[in-house]
Design a protein around this motif. Structure first.
Motif, PDB file in Angstrom:
ATOM      1  N   UNK A 255      35.791  41.941  45.395  1.00 46.24           N
ATOM      2  CA  UNK A 255      36.667  40.782  45.560  1.00 46.24           C
ATOM      3  C   UNK A 255      38.053  41.090  44.998  1.00 46.24           C
ATOM      4  N   UNK A 256      38.095  41.690  43.818  1.00 36.64           N
ATOM      5  CA  UNK A 256      39.381  42.041  43.215  1.00 36.64           C
ATOM      6  C   UNK A 256      40.180  42.997  44.079  1.00 36.64           C
ATOM      7  N   UNK A 257      39.515  43.982  44.663  1.00 36.04           N
ATOM      8  CA  UNK A 257      40.211  44.955  45.508  1.00 36.04           C
ATOM      9  C   UNK A 257      40.751  44.297  46.776  1.00 36.04           C
ATOM     10  N   UNK A 258      39.975  43.406  47.374  1.00 37.54           N
ATOM     11  CA  UNK A 258      40.419  42.734  48.595  1.00 37.54           C
ATOM     12  C   UNK A 258      41.593  41.805  48.294  1.00 37.54           C
ATOM     13  N   UNK A 259      41.490  41.029  47.232  1.00 37.00           N
ATOM     14  CA  UNK A 259      42.531  40.046  46.934  1.00 37.00           C
ATOM     15  C   UNK A 259      43.831  40.663  46.449  1.00 37.00           C
ATOM     16  N   UNK A 260      43.744  41.681  45.600  1.00 30.73           N
ATOM     17  CA  UNK A 260      44.957  42.242  45.000  1.00 30.73           C
ATOM     18  C   UNK A 260      45.492  43.450  45.756  1.00 30.73           C
ATOM     19  N   UNK A 261      44.653  44.041  46.616  1.00 30.63           N
ATOM     20  CA  UNK A 261      45.014  45.272  47.346  1.00 30.63           C
ATOM     21  C   UNK A 261      45.358  46.408  46.382  1.00 30.63           C
ATOM     22  N   UNK A 262      44.699  46.396  45.229  1.00 27.23           N
ATOM     23  CA  UNK A 262      44.885  47.445  44.234  1.00 27.23           C
ATOM     24  C   UNK A 262      43.641  48.308  44.165  1.00 27.23           C
ATOM     25  N   UNK A 263      43.803  49.491  43.624  1.00 24.65           N
ATOM     26  CA  UNK A 263      42.680  50.374  43.387  1.00 24.65           C
ATOM     27  C   UNK A 263      41.777  49.750  42.333  1.00 24.65           C
ATOM     28  N   UNK A 264      40.491  49.889  42.512  1.00 28.46           N
ATOM     29  CA  UNK A 264      39.522  49.278  41.577  1.00 28.46           C
ATOM     30  C   UNK A 264      39.641  49.824  40.166  1.00 28.46           C
ATOM     31  N   UNK A 265      40.218  50.995  40.013  1.00 30.82           N
ATOM     32  CA  UNK A 265      40.375  51.569  38.669  1.00 30.82           C
ATOM     33  C   UNK A 265      41.490  50.876  37.895  1.00 30.82           C
ATOM     34  N   UNK A 266      42.293  50.054  38.587  1.00 27.13           N
ATOM     35  CA  UNK A 266      43.435  49.409  37.946  1.00 27.13           C
ATOM     36  C   UNK A 266      43.088  48.113  37.221  1.00 27.13           C
ATOM     37  N   UNK A 267      41.894  47.578  37.441  1.00 28.84           N
ATOM     38  CA  UNK A 267      41.523  46.315  36.807  1.00 28.84           C
ATOM     39  C   UNK A 267      40.069  46.356  36.384  1.00 28.84           C
ATOM     40  N   UNK A 268      39.692  45.392  35.558  1.00 34.33           N
ATOM     41  CA  UNK A 268      38.308  45.332  35.076  1.00 34.33           C
ATOM     42  C   UNK A 268      37.563  44.195  35.777  1.00 34.33           C
ATOM     43  N   UNK A 269      36.253  44.288  35.760  1.00 35.27           N
ATOM     44  CA  UNK A 269      35.448  43.231  36.363  1.00 35.27           C
ATOM     45  C   UNK A 269      35.631  41.921  35.605  1.00 35.27           C
TER      46      UNK A 269
ATOM     47  N   UNK B  67      46.799  33.655  38.146  1.00 37.34           N
ATOM     48  CA  UNK B  67      45.842  34.484  37.419  1.00 37.34           C
ATOM     49  C   UNK B  67      46.482  35.844  37.174  1.00 37.34           C
ATOM     50  N   UNK B  68      46.024  36.514  36.127  1.00 38.17           N
ATOM     51  CA  UNK B  68      46.537  37.838  35.807  1.00 38.17           C
ATOM     52  C   UNK B  68      45.413  38.848  35.982  1.00 38.17           C
ATOM     53  N   UNK B  69      45.658  39.837  36.820  1.00 33.55           N
ATOM     54  CA  UNK B  69      44.713  40.919  37.053  1.00 33.55           C
ATOM     55  C   UNK B  69      45.513  42.212  37.015  1.00 33.55           C
ATOM     56  N   UNK B  70      45.085  43.137  36.194  1.00 34.14           N
ATOM     57  CA  UNK B  70      45.760  44.433  36.026  1.00 34.14           C
ATOM     58  C   UNK B  70      47.222  44.239  35.626  1.00 34.14           C
ATOM     59  N   UNK B  71      47.439  43.351  34.694  1.00 34.42           N
ATOM     60  CA  UNK B  71      48.768  43.064  34.151  1.00 34.42           C
ATOM     61  C   UNK B  71      49.749  42.566  35.213  1.00 34.42           C
ATOM     62  N   UNK B  72      49.238  42.105  36.353  1.00 35.98           N
ATOM     63  CA  UNK B  72      50.094  41.538  37.404  1.00 35.98           C
ATOM     64  C   UNK B  72      49.674  40.095  37.620  1.00 35.98           C
ATOM     65  N   UNK B  73      50.639  39.269  37.950  1.00 44.25           N
ATOM     66  CA  UNK B  73      50.375  37.859  38.180  1.00 44.25           C
ATOM     67  C   UNK B  73      50.182  37.614  39.674  1.00 44.25           C
ATOM     68  N   UNK B  74      49.152  36.858  39.987  1.00 43.48           N
ATOM     69  CA  UNK B  74      48.842  36.485  41.355  1.00 43.48           C
ATOM     70  C   UNK B  74      48.657  34.977  41.403  1.00 43.48           C
ATOM     71  N   UNK B  75      49.005  34.403  42.522  1.00 42.06           N
ATOM     72  CA  UNK B  75      48.817  32.967  42.734  1.00 42.06           C
ATOM     73  C   UNK B  75      47.805  32.795  43.848  1.00 42.06           C
TER      74      UNK B  75
END
Length: 79
Positions: free
Chosen positions: A46-60, A3-11
């Motif tokens: 959920x996005x913040x926990x999974x990606x360990x990124x700041x919530x401002x870096x991705x959209x819902x 999946x892609x979240x905040x222009x980064x790929x995660x598996x």
């Protein structure tokens, strides 16, 4: 699944998401939520926990699409 979240790929696999969210206290749901293990979490939490990124870096929407692709039910809060 990739999946892609905040222009980064995660598996992520469904069971990895469930393990990551196990024991996490859900924040109050004010918008879109995702049900994981019978508990409703805000998608941004959920996005913040999974990606360990700041919530401002991705959209819902990015997290919602990723969770839906993994088979988790997503809902919109009705106020």
């Amino acid at each position: 699944m990739r999946v892609t979240i905040a222009r980064r790929h995660f598996y992520f696999h469904r069971n990895e998401v469930e393990e990551a969210m196990n024991g996490v206290t859900p924040e109050p749901v004010t918008g879109v939520s995702v049900e994981i293990g019978g508990v409703s979490y805000p998608v941004m939490q959920v996005g913040a926990v999974l990606t360990r990124q700041d919530r401002r870096d991705f959209s819902s929407g990015e997290v919602q699409r990723a969770m839906a692709a993994l088979g988790f039910p997503c809902r919109t809060s009705v106020e």
